[in-house]
Design an enzyme around this catalytic site. Structure first.
Site, PDB file in Angstrom:
ATOM      1  N   TYR A   1       0.834  -1.201   0.000  1.00 38.10           N
ATOM      2  CA  TYR A   1       0.000   0.000   0.000  1.00 38.10           C
ATOM      3  C   TYR A   1       0.870   1.253   0.000  1.00 38.10           C
ATOM      4  O   TYR A   1       2.074   1.201   0.273  1.00 38.10           O
ATOM      5  CB  TYR A   1      -0.944   0.014   1.209  1.00 38.10           C
ATOM      6  N   CYS A   2       0.232   2.403  -0.322  1.00 41.89           N
ATOM      7  CA  CYS A   2       0.849   3.719  -0.139  1.00 41.89           C
ATOM      8  C   CYS A   2      -0.243   4.642   0.402  1.00 41.89           C
ATOM      9  O   CYS A   2      -1.121   4.188   1.128  1.00 41.89           O
ATOM     10  CB  CYS A   2       1.455   4.228  -1.444  1.00 41.89           C
ATOM     11  N   THR A   3      -0.214   5.906   0.043  1.00 43.26           N
ATOM     12  CA  THR A   3      -1.236   6.817   0.585  1.00 43.26           C
ATOM     13  C   THR A   3      -2.573   6.616  -0.116  1.00 43.26           C
ATOM     14  O   THR A   3      -3.606   6.435   0.539  1.00 43.26           O
ATOM     15  CB  THR A   3      -0.802   8.291   0.410  1.00 43.26           C
TER      16      THR A   3
END
Lengths: 154, 74
Positions: free
Chosen positions: A90-92
């Site tokens: 995941y990221c933002t």
């Protein structure tokens, strides 16, 4: 008549065989976009969690047990990983992690779960350093009307 | 969007508070975004003086549309 009956039973037999093969195949191989609730289950199951944001962003908050592997070091880090081990990434907002997922898939990683909506859609607890951050409190309205803008440079 | 938002911020100064968050860099912004249930960037949330969300825009939004939503706050 016998020929037609044989044809029907042959079709049934083929359908059963194909169905059986599909059912026996591992359903979780490849890339799978997951919802925050499914990601929560994966975290609880102990799936390896990779956060591809920068160290500064990671420090602010991250999913429980996540490892920080920024995009610019993903190649070097991933070369050491077991390609058969499932990974949740995941990221933002899902933009950077989408690139990471494509990369890992191309490198032969067998099971990659992608929290496509990013950490901003995560509705569970977060870790900040060694501290568990609580869920955000209700927003206290100000005296004046407010326009919130949520954006990113990406 | 930035030039539009900058222009509107100046124009509505004193009447509407602009709170702008880079959610890659602001934990407060991330938490607010989560609490508003916003999942995409950019998202604009318009909250009146009673603290009630009255409108929301997701993605590229025209200046006219932004202005309409800001006017509705006053």
């Amino acid at each position: 008549m016998d020929y037609r009956r044989a044809l029907i039973w042959g079709g049934v037999a083929i359908a059963v065989i194909v169905g059986g093969v599909l059912l026996m195949s591992p359903a979780d191989e490849g890339v799978e976009n997951v919802t925050p609730s499914r990601a929560g289950e994966l975290v609880a199951e102990g799936v390896r969690v990779i956060d591809v944001r920068t160290p500064g962003e990671f420090e602010l908050s991250h999913l429980p047990g996540a490892e920080n592997v920024p995009m610019d070091s993903l190649g070097a880090s991933a070369s050491e990983w077991d390609r058969a081990e499932p990974i949740l990434i995941y990221c933002t907002t899902g933009a950077r992690s989408a690139h990471a997922v494509s990369y890992l898939e191309a490198q032969g990683f067998e099971t990659v779960y992608h929290l496509a909506a990013g950490i901003i859609a995560w509705d569970g607890d977060l870790e900040r350093g060694s501290e568990i951050a609580p869920m955000p409190a209700d927003v206290t309205p100000g005296a004046a009307p407010v326009m919130y803008e949520f954006s990113t440079d990406w | 969007m930035k030039p539009v938002v900058d222009r509107l911020k100046q124009e509505y100064e004193g009447r509407v508070e602009f709170r702008i968050y880079d959610v890659d860099k602001s934990s407060e912004g991330q938490e607010l975004m989560r609490s508003y249930g916003a999942q995409y960037v950019p998202t604009f949330v318009f909250v009146n003086s009673d603290g009630v969300e009255v409108d929301r825009a997701v993605g590229e939004t025209s200046e006219a549309e932004m202005r309409r939503m800001l006017d509705a706050l006053e």
